[in-house]
Design a protein around this motif. Structure first.
Motif, short mmCIF file in Angstrom:
data_model
loop_
_atom_site.label_atom_id
_atom_site.label_comp_id
_atom_site.label_asym_id
_atom_site.label_seq_id
_atom_site.Cartn_x
_atom_site.Cartn_y
_atom_site.Cartn_z
N GLY A 31 21.80 -8.34 52.38
CA GLY A 31 21.07 -9.42 51.74
C GLY A 31 20.90 -9.11 50.26
O GLY A 31 21.58 -8.24 49.72
N SER A 32 19.99 -9.80 49.64
CA SER A 32 19.79 -9.64 48.20
C SER A 32 18.31 -9.43 47.89
O SER A 32 17.44 -10.07 48.49
CB SER A 32 20.30 -10.87 47.45
OG SER A 32 21.70 -11.02 47.61
N ASP A 33 18.06 -8.52 46.96
CA ASP A 33 16.71 -8.31 46.45
C ASP A 33 16.82 -7.94 44.98
O ASP A 33 17.88 -8.08 44.37
CB ASP A 33 15.95 -7.24 47.26
CG ASP A 33 16.66 -5.88 47.28
OD1 ASP A 33 17.42 -5.58 46.32
OD2 ASP A 33 16.44 -5.12 48.23
N GLY A 69 15.67 -16.20 46.17
CA GLY A 69 14.74 -15.10 46.21
C GLY A 69 15.33 -13.94 47.00
O GLY A 69 16.54 -13.79 47.10
N ASN A 70 14.45 -13.10 47.56
CA ASN A 70 14.93 -12.01 48.41
C ASN A 70 15.27 -12.58 49.78
O ASN A 70 14.42 -13.23 50.42
CB ASN A 70 13.86 -10.93 48.55
CG ASN A 70 13.59 -10.22 47.23
OD1 ASN A 70 14.25 -10.49 46.23
ND2 ASN A 70 12.62 -9.33 47.23
N PHE A 71 16.47 -12.39 50.24
CA PHE A 71 16.88 -13.00 51.50
C PHE A 71 17.94 -12.17 52.20
O PHE A 71 18.67 -11.42 51.57
CB PHE A 71 17.41 -14.42 51.26
CG PHE A 71 18.75 -14.47 50.55
CD1 PHE A 71 19.92 -14.67 51.26
CD2 PHE A 71 18.83 -14.30 49.17
CE1 PHE A 71 21.15 -14.71 50.61
CE2 PHE A 71 20.06 -14.33 48.52
CZ PHE A 71 21.22 -14.54 49.24
N ALA A 72 17.99 -12.34 53.54
CA ALA A 72 19.06 -11.74 54.33
C ALA A 72 20.24 -12.69 54.31
O ALA A 72 20.09 -13.88 54.59
CB ALA A 72 18.59 -11.48 55.75
N TRP A 113 24.02 3.14 44.79
CA TRP A 113 23.31 2.46 45.88
C TRP A 113 21.80 2.51 45.62
O TRP A 113 21.25 3.56 45.30
CB TRP A 113 23.64 3.14 47.21
CG TRP A 113 23.11 2.41 48.42
CD1 TRP A 113 23.77 1.48 49.16
CD2 TRP A 113 21.82 2.56 49.03
NE1 TRP A 113 22.96 1.04 50.19
CE2 TRP A 113 21.77 1.67 50.13
CE3 TRP A 113 20.69 3.34 48.74
CZ2 TRP A 113 20.64 1.55 50.96
CZ3 TRP A 113 19.57 3.22 49.56
CH2 TRP A 113 19.55 2.35 50.65
N LYS A 114 21.13 1.37 45.77
CA LYS A 114 19.70 1.30 45.46
C LYS A 114 18.83 0.85 46.62
O LYS A 114 17.68 1.27 46.74
CB LYS A 114 19.48 0.35 44.27
CG LYS A 114 20.15 0.83 42.98
CD LYS A 114 20.00 -0.20 41.88
CE LYS A 114 20.70 0.26 40.60
NZ LYS A 114 20.64 -0.78 39.55
N SER A 115 19.34 -0.04 47.46
CA SER A 115 18.53 -0.55 48.56
C SER A 115 19.43 -1.24 49.57
O SER A 115 20.60 -1.54 49.29
CB SER A 115 17.48 -1.55 48.05
OG SER A 115 18.10 -2.73 47.56
N THR A 116 18.87 -1.52 50.75
CA THR A 116 19.65 -2.19 51.79
C THR A 116 19.82 -3.68 51.49
O THR A 116 20.79 -4.30 51.93
CB THR A 116 18.95 -2.08 53.16
OG1 THR A 116 17.70 -2.78 53.11
CG2 THR A 116 18.69 -0.62 53.52
N GLY A 117 18.86 -4.27 50.78
CA GLY A 117 18.88 -5.72 50.57
C GLY A 117 18.41 -6.49 51.78
O GLY A 117 18.35 -7.72 51.75
N VAL A 118 18.06 -5.78 52.86
CA VAL A 118 17.62 -6.44 54.10
C VAL A 118 16.10 -6.54 54.06
O VAL A 118 15.40 -5.53 53.93
CB VAL A 118 18.07 -5.64 55.33
CG1 VAL A 118 17.58 -6.31 56.61
CG2 VAL A 118 19.59 -5.50 55.34
N GLY A 177 14.54 -3.30 60.14
CA GLY A 177 15.57 -3.15 61.14
C GLY A 177 16.50 -4.34 61.28
O GLY A 177 17.24 -4.44 62.25
N GLY A 178 16.48 -5.26 60.32
CA GLY A 178 17.41 -6.40 60.38
C GLY A 178 17.06 -7.45 61.40
O GLY A 178 17.94 -8.20 61.85
N VAL A 179 15.78 -7.53 61.80
CA VAL A 179 15.36 -8.61 62.70
C VAL A 179 15.66 -9.94 62.02
O VAL A 179 15.35 -10.15 60.85
CB VAL A 179 13.87 -8.50 63.05
CG1 VAL A 179 13.38 -9.74 63.79
CG2 VAL A 179 13.62 -7.25 63.91
N ILE A 180 16.25 -10.87 62.76
CA ILE A 180 16.68 -12.16 62.20
C ILE A 180 15.60 -13.20 62.42
O ILE A 180 14.95 -13.23 63.46
CB ILE A 180 18.00 -12.62 62.86
CG1 ILE A 180 19.07 -11.53 62.71
CG2 ILE A 180 18.48 -13.93 62.26
CD1 ILE A 180 20.33 -11.79 63.54
N GLY A 181 15.41 -14.07 61.42
CA GLY A 181 14.43 -15.15 61.52
C GLY A 181 15.09 -16.51 61.40
O GLY A 181 16.16 -16.64 60.81
#
Length: 347
Positions: A117-119, A224-227, A290-295, A299-303
């Motif tokens: 994702g992006s942050d 914004g910040n999103f998966a 590398w700075k962050s997962t972006g998730v 744990g990557g739970v989906i909404g």
């Protein structure tokens, strides 16, 4: 009965027998808690110079006794999940828009864990040369924009940017998309082969260090910040291999949570070691950026919301019919270690 048998035994023997019985009981409980896996080898594609969360999960010991089998590297999310559909690999990941389009075309796959994702630290930017006359979305009419793959994340974000800034569908079609490998995007822009290029991660940071580029916009400016995407499994794979599927997805989700909670320098060090040990003759230098997962979710739970935004976009673009698909048709959290209702937070 056991107490009567032990009544005359020395105290040391008494203790040893009880310890043995307790050990046997613990082993039996563990065996009951860990159902036998239907399949122990998982085929997957990697990314050159990167460590996937599937690979990280194996390195952290979260997949054992599952073993990964690397079958080569992919070049894009759509290609990766297409190989899942064809059965050439067991797991792959892509942008939600690509996943939804495949499911709409009756591909029997299901999103199981969000993996990118992006942050503020991890995002996709659209860049022009510093002296470029391009300042607004309307300035892109008649211009060329480099993306890594057609029909994927970068194309959808660009088209959303154009739509939000008032371009009609006809005007948007006058913006030409050019598929260029990410590593060649900066060079294509500086040489004038394209007017805009998309950069993220190490490629973005290195390009900005060299100077002469200006950010036009980024995906986080729009959403914004999103998966942005998820790993998928075939529905038949899940049905035929329920224990293996749970072990795999739980392990990946735990690895994502580990990377979310661990200081970036420790994550980078582990990634560098993994790349060095797998000996694929690849450049590991991007890892230091590398700075962050972006998730966003643990744990990557989906909404529903992160999937619905892309369903709405496809409906607006007339690639889906209204009410053709719901988020529940796209994903499941039932295999995630951090799924709602599971008391995993203390583990």
């Amino acid at each position: 009965m056991l107490r009567r048998a032990l009544a005359g035994a020395p105290r040391q023997v008494h203790h040893l027998l009880w310890a043995a019985l307790l050990t046997i009981g613990a082993i039996g409980q563990a065996a009951m808690a860990e159902p036998a896996l239907e399949k122990t080898e998982i085929r997957y594609q990697g990314w050159a110079g990167q460590v996937t969360f599937t690979e990280l999960a194996e390195d952290l010991g979260y997949l054992a006794p599952l073993k990964l089998k690397w079958v080569g590297n992919t070049i894009s999310g759509p290609q990766d999940i297409q190989t899942v559909v064809t059965g050439d690999v067991d797991i792959g990941g892509a942008f939600y828009g690509a996943i939804i389009k495949l499911i709409a075309a009756r591909a029997p796959i299901r999103a199981v864990v969000g993996y990118y994702g992006s942050d503020d630290n991890t995002y996709n930017g659209y860049f022009v040369k510093e002296d470029s006359p391009i300042k607004t979305a309307r300035d892109l009419i008649g211009r060329k924009v480099a993306v890594n793959s057609l029909g994927a994340h970068l194309e959808f974000v660009l088209r959303e940017y154009l739509a939000r800034n008032g371009l009609s569908p006809g005007e948007a079609k006058q913006v030409t998309l050019v598929a260029i490998p990410p590593v060649a995007g900066e060079q294509a822009l500086r040489q004038g082969s394209v007017d805009v290029t998309t950069l993220s991660g190490v490629l973005r940071d290195k390009a900005l260090e060299r100077g002469g580029l200006r950010r036009l916009f980024a995906d986080t400016d729009l959403f914004g910040n999103f998966a942005g995407g998820s790993y998928v499994l075939r529905e038949k794979f899940i049905k035929d291999n329920p224990s293996t599927s749970r072990k795999l997805v739980e392990g990946i989700s735990r690895a994502i949570a580990w990377a979310q909670a661990t200081p970036p320098q420790e994550v980078r060090a582990r990634f560098e070691r993994i790349i060095a040990e797998r000996k694929r003759n690849e450049d590991a230098s991007p890892i230091k950026y590398w700075k962050s997962t972006g998730v966003a979710a643990r744990g990557g739970v989906i909404g529903d919301a992160e999937v619905q935004v892309w369903i709405d976009w496809l409906v607006k673009d007339e690639l889906l019919k209204p009410d053709q698909l719901r988020p529940s048709d796209i994903y499941t959290n039932e295999l995630n270690f951090y799924r709602p209702g599971k008391a995993a937070e203390a583990q």
